[in-house]
Motif scaffolding. Structure first.
Motif, PDB file in Angstrom:
ATOM      1  N   GLY A  26       0.946  -0.828   0.282  1.00  0.00           N
ATOM      2  CA  GLY A  26      -0.070  -0.139   0.427  1.00  0.00           C
ATOM      3  C   GLY A  26       0.925   1.221   0.275  1.00  0.00           C
ATOM      4  O   GLY A  26       1.416   1.459   1.074  1.00  0.00           O
ATOM      5  N   ILE A  27       0.875   1.783  -1.394  1.00  0.00           N
ATOM      6  CA  ILE A  27       1.776   2.913  -1.043  1.00  0.00           C
ATOM      7  C   ILE A  27       1.534   4.259  -0.712  1.00  0.00           C
ATOM      8  O   ILE A  27       0.608   4.452  -0.563  1.00  0.00           O
ATOM      9  N   LEU A  28       2.383   4.566   0.626  1.00  0.00           N
ATOM     10  CA  LEU A  28       2.731   5.123   1.335  1.00  0.00           C
ATOM     11  C   LEU A  28       2.213   7.094   0.764  1.00  0.00           C
ATOM     12  O   LEU A  28       2.095   7.435  -0.051  1.00  0.00           O
ATOM     13  N   PRO A  29       0.856   8.209   1.569  1.00  0.00           N
ATOM     14  CA  PRO A  29       0.952   9.109   0.702  1.00  0.00           C
ATOM     15  C   PRO A  29       1.823   9.811   0.800  1.00  0.00           C
ATOM     16  O   PRO A  29       3.899   9.616   1.114  1.00  0.00           O
ATOM     17  N   GLY A  30       2.767  10.866   0.293  1.00  0.00           N
ATOM     18  CA  GLY A  30       3.652  11.604  -0.113  1.00  0.00           C
ATOM     19  C   GLY A  30       3.036  13.065  -0.427  1.00  0.00           C
ATOM     20  O   GLY A  30       1.896  13.520  -0.077  1.00  0.00           O
TER      21      GLY A  30
ATOM     22  N   GLU B 111       3.000  17.334  -4.818  1.00  0.00           N
ATOM     23  CA  GLU B 111       3.610  17.231  -6.282  1.00  0.00           C
ATOM     24  C   GLU B 111       3.881  15.168  -7.001  1.00  0.00           C
ATOM     25  O   GLU B 111       3.085  15.107  -8.035  1.00  0.00           O
ATOM     26  N   ALA B 112       4.171  14.624  -5.638  1.00  0.00           N
ATOM     27  CA  ALA B 112       4.697  13.660  -6.048  1.00  0.00           C
ATOM     28  C   ALA B 112       3.168  12.795  -6.958  1.00  0.00           C
ATOM     29  O   ALA B 112       3.044  11.528  -7.694  1.00  0.00           O
ATOM     30  N   THR B 113       2.228  13.111  -5.672  1.00  0.00           N
ATOM     31  CA  THR B 113       0.486  12.590  -5.759  1.00  0.00           C
ATOM     32  C   THR B 113       0.443  12.878  -7.140  1.00  0.00           C
ATOM     33  O   THR B 113      -0.313  12.088  -8.185  1.00  0.00           O
ATOM     34  N   ALA B 114       0.384  14.321  -7.690  1.00  0.00           N
ATOM     35  CA  ALA B 114      -0.004  14.531  -8.942  1.00  0.00           C
ATOM     36  C   ALA B 114       0.639  14.150 -10.477  1.00  0.00           C
ATOM     37  O   ALA B 114      -0.158  13.633 -10.995  1.00  0.00           O
ATOM     38  N   TRP B 115       1.639  13.776  -9.816  1.00  0.00           N
ATOM     39  CA  TRP B 115       2.970  12.898 -11.133  1.00  0.00           C
ATOM     40  C   TRP B 115       1.915  11.851 -10.852  1.00  0.00           C
ATOM     41  O   TRP B 115       2.144  10.601 -11.994  1.00  0.00           O
TER      42      TRP B 115
ATOM     43  N   LEU C 100      -7.234  -3.513   3.701  1.00  0.00           N
ATOM     44  CA  LEU C 100      -6.081  -2.435   4.404  1.00  0.00           C
ATOM     45  C   LEU C 100      -6.952  -1.159   5.779  1.00  0.00           C
ATOM     46  O   LEU C 100      -5.693  -1.634   6.067  1.00  0.00           O
ATOM     47  N   ASN C 101      -8.276  -1.122   5.909  1.00  0.00           N
ATOM     48  CA  ASN C 101      -8.711  -0.661   6.831  1.00  0.00           C
ATOM     49  C   ASN C 101      -8.634  -1.264   8.139  1.00  0.00           C
ATOM     50  O   ASN C 101      -8.136  -0.829   8.981  1.00  0.00           O
ATOM     51  N   PHE C 102      -8.409  -2.718   8.174  1.00  0.00           N
ATOM     52  CA  PHE C 102      -8.261  -3.220   9.236  1.00  0.00           C
ATOM     53  C   PHE C 102      -6.930  -3.498   9.226  1.00  0.00           C
ATOM     54  O   PHE C 102      -6.348  -3.595  10.494  1.00  0.00           O
ATOM     55  N   VAL C 103      -5.867  -3.524   7.923  1.00  0.00           N
ATOM     56  CA  VAL C 103      -4.608  -3.287   8.188  1.00  0.00           C
ATOM     57  C   VAL C 103      -4.159  -2.510   9.002  1.00  0.00           C
ATOM     58  O   VAL C 103      -3.277  -2.298  10.232  1.00  0.00           O
ATOM     59  N   GLN C 104      -4.458  -1.501   9.058  1.00  0.00           N
ATOM     60  CA  GLN C 104      -3.666  -0.070   9.568  1.00  0.00           C
ATOM     61  C   GLN C 104      -4.788   0.078  11.108  1.00  0.00           C
ATOM     62  O   GLN C 104      -3.645   0.441  11.816  1.00  0.00           O
ATOM     63  N   ARG C 105      -5.674  -0.202  11.011  1.00  0.00           N
ATOM     64  CA  ARG C 105      -5.867  -0.545  12.537  1.00  0.00           C
ATOM     65  C   ARG C 105      -5.131  -1.103  13.845  1.00  0.00           C
ATOM     66  O   ARG C 105      -5.007  -0.810  14.397  1.00  0.00           O
ATOM     67  N   GLN C 106      -4.571  -2.077  13.284  1.00  0.00           N
ATOM     68  CA  GLN C 106      -3.893  -3.664  13.562  1.00  0.00           C
ATOM     69  C   GLN C 106      -2.597  -3.177  13.774  1.00  0.00           C
ATOM     70  O   GLN C 106      -1.984  -2.784  14.595  1.00  0.00           O
ATOM     71  N   ALA C 107      -2.126  -1.765  12.265  1.00  0.00           N
ATOM     72  CA  ALA C 107      -0.799  -1.481  12.475  1.00  0.00           C
ATOM     73  C   ALA C 107      -0.637  -0.581  13.667  1.00  0.00           C
ATOM     74  O   ALA C 107       0.428  -0.057  14.266  1.00  0.00           O
ATOM     75  N   ALA C 108      -1.737   0.423  13.722  1.00  0.00           N
ATOM     76  CA  ALA C 108      -1.455   1.604  15.573  1.00  0.00           C
ATOM     77  C   ALA C 108      -1.769   0.845  16.605  1.00  0.00           C
ATOM     78  O   ALA C 108      -1.129   1.481  17.929  1.00  0.00           O
ATOM     79  N   ILE C 109      -2.793  -1.123  16.522  1.00  0.00           N
ATOM     80  CA  ILE C 109      -2.555  -1.075  17.847  1.00  0.00           C
ATOM     81  C   ILE C 109      -1.679  -2.483  18.660  1.00  0.00           C
ATOM     82  O   ILE C 109      -1.339  -2.400  19.476  1.00  0.00           O
TER      83      ILE C 109
ATOM     84  N   SER D  98       6.747   5.146  -0.245  1.00  0.00           N
ATOM     85  CA  SER D  98       5.754   5.920   0.277  1.00  0.00           C
ATOM     86  C   SER D  98       6.298   6.986  -1.234  1.00  0.00           C
ATOM     87  O   SER D  98       6.728   6.963  -2.017  1.00  0.00           O
ATOM     88  N   VAL D  99       4.931   7.572  -2.205  1.00  0.00           N
ATOM     89  CA  VAL D  99       4.906   8.200  -3.137  1.00  0.00           C
ATOM     90  C   VAL D  99       5.900   8.909  -4.240  1.00  0.00           C
ATOM     91  O   VAL D  99       6.384   9.103  -4.793  1.00  0.00           O
ATOM     92  N   THR D 100       6.705   9.255  -2.336  1.00  0.00           N
ATOM     93  CA  THR D 100       7.083  10.889  -2.668  1.00  0.00           C
ATOM     94  C   THR D 100       8.300   9.453  -2.984  1.00  0.00           C
ATOM     95  O   THR D 100       9.315  10.155  -4.026  1.00  0.00           O
TER      96      THR D 100
END
Length: 355
Positions: A141-145, A148-152, A183-192, A203-205
């Motif tokens: 799951g490519i992480l946010p960036g 500029e990188a997201t637009a590209w 992946l929403n489940f994954v993100q919750r588990q990653a925080a826990i 990341s996108v960047t």
């Protein structure tokens, strides 16, 4: 006066046409009664026109129209039946591969962007068992960036706006599930439990920076992206999804079944050759192999797109040639929906609800 043989052949021909029509008509009716009527009318018109032009035999006009209608419905329904049967005839499978270097194990679970709810639930169950056994779970799951990188990246993959939102709409239209909901489940588990659940992607960047590095080394890669073409492709998809959202229940069920067949065909062909694979696949494979190598002594369970397996294994063996495949199992990723209902063999008065 027709001979007995000619009568038999004619009877057999009419029986065959009748059977073909009876097979094809329910499918076209499921798509829409209007579709059945239009195809039958078109075939009847073509049959009548053929009769008038060729004058092949001295039959009645009605017979020519019926023949044309039956043939047209059969010809239209045949490829639809073929498409609907693809998930059963050629199931789309993804691998679960267990790798070992002699001291630890890495389990690679192949994933797809859009699949059956049963498939994702089975993967979640398998992962939870692996976590309880001491594995660290790695997810793509490519992480946010940066903007500029997201637009590209959106322009490079012909996405207008939120690509995940379009995947979700497409999954809904096809009666399937979007990997992002998983992946929403994954993100919750990653925080826990960040020690055992890791979003292991770049990341996108980082993708953008790698692309700029490659272009600096190989200027021929820097080909301009046609905004109008990309926007036109996405606009077509958006309009198609808007149209699907206005369909009735029976039409949407038919479309969902056809869509599962189409996905089985398209995704079964594997990854297309694309210059973007240099960063979408190769770069991410190198980074993932680096992360695995750095986690010495740790068993790892990886949930990544199936297209990453070959490249990832190659990168892992570059760092440690002792990595070998221990076992492989396969899972069907696209299945019919599991929302089937039946009727209990009990008296209606015993039920507190309406079946």
């Amino acid at each position: 006066m027709l001979s007995v043989r000619a009568i038999r052949i004619q009877t057999l021909t009419w029986a065959t046409l009748a059977i073909l029509f009876l097979i094809s008509a329910p499918l076209l009716w499921a798509a829409s009664p209007l579709v059945l009527g239009m195809v039958a009318a078109l075939g009847a018109g073509m049959g009548l026109a053929t009769k008038r032009v060729l004058r092949a035999y001295r039959g009645k006009r009605r017979r020519s129209m019926l023949t044309g209608a039956a043939v047209a419905c059969s010809l239209v329904a045949a490829p639809l039946y073929w498409l609907l049967l693809q998930p059963a005839l050629h199931p789309l499978t993804v691998p679960r591969v267990t790798l070992s270097d002699g001291t630890r194990q890495v389990v690679f679970q192949g994933m797809i962007h859009i699949g059956s709810d049963q498939f994702y639930r089975s993967v979640v169950y398998d992962m939870l068992r692996a976590r309880d056994a001491g594995y660290v779970l790695y997810f793509e799951g490519i992480l946010p960036g940066t903007p500029e990188a997201t637009a590209w990246l959106n322009a490079a993959v012909h996405a207008d706006g939120d690509l995940n939102a379009q995947y979700a709409r497409l999954a809904n239209a096809c009666g399937l599930e979007f990997q992002g909901d998983f992946l929403n489940f994954v993100q919750r588990q990653a925080a826990i439990d960040p020690a055992h659940v890791v979003l292991a992607d770049v990341s996108v960047t980082e993708v953008y920076e790698e692309w700029k590095r490659l272009v600096a080394e190989r200027p021929e890669l820097d080909q301009p992206i046609a905004p109008s073409q990309a926007a036109g492709q996405d606009l077509t998809l958006s309009k198609g999804l808007d149209f699907v959202s206005r369909l009735g229940g029976h039409q949407r069920d038919f479309l969902a079944a056809a869509c599962r067949g189409a996905f089985t065909l398209l995704l079964g062909r594997g990854e297309d050759a694309d210059v973007m694979n240099l960063v979408v696949l190769d770069f991410r494979n190198r980074k993932l192999a680096d992360r695995i190598a750095a986690a010495a002594g740790q068993d790892i369970y990886i949930a990544y797109g199936s297209g990453h397996l070959a490249g990832l294994l190659e990168e892992m063996r570059k760092r440690d040639p002792s990595w070998q495949i221990l076992s492989t199992t396969w899972t069907t990723a696209i299945l019919p929906p599991d929302d089937a209902t039946g009727r209990l063999p009990v008296q209606a008065g015993l039920l507190m609800f309406q079946p």
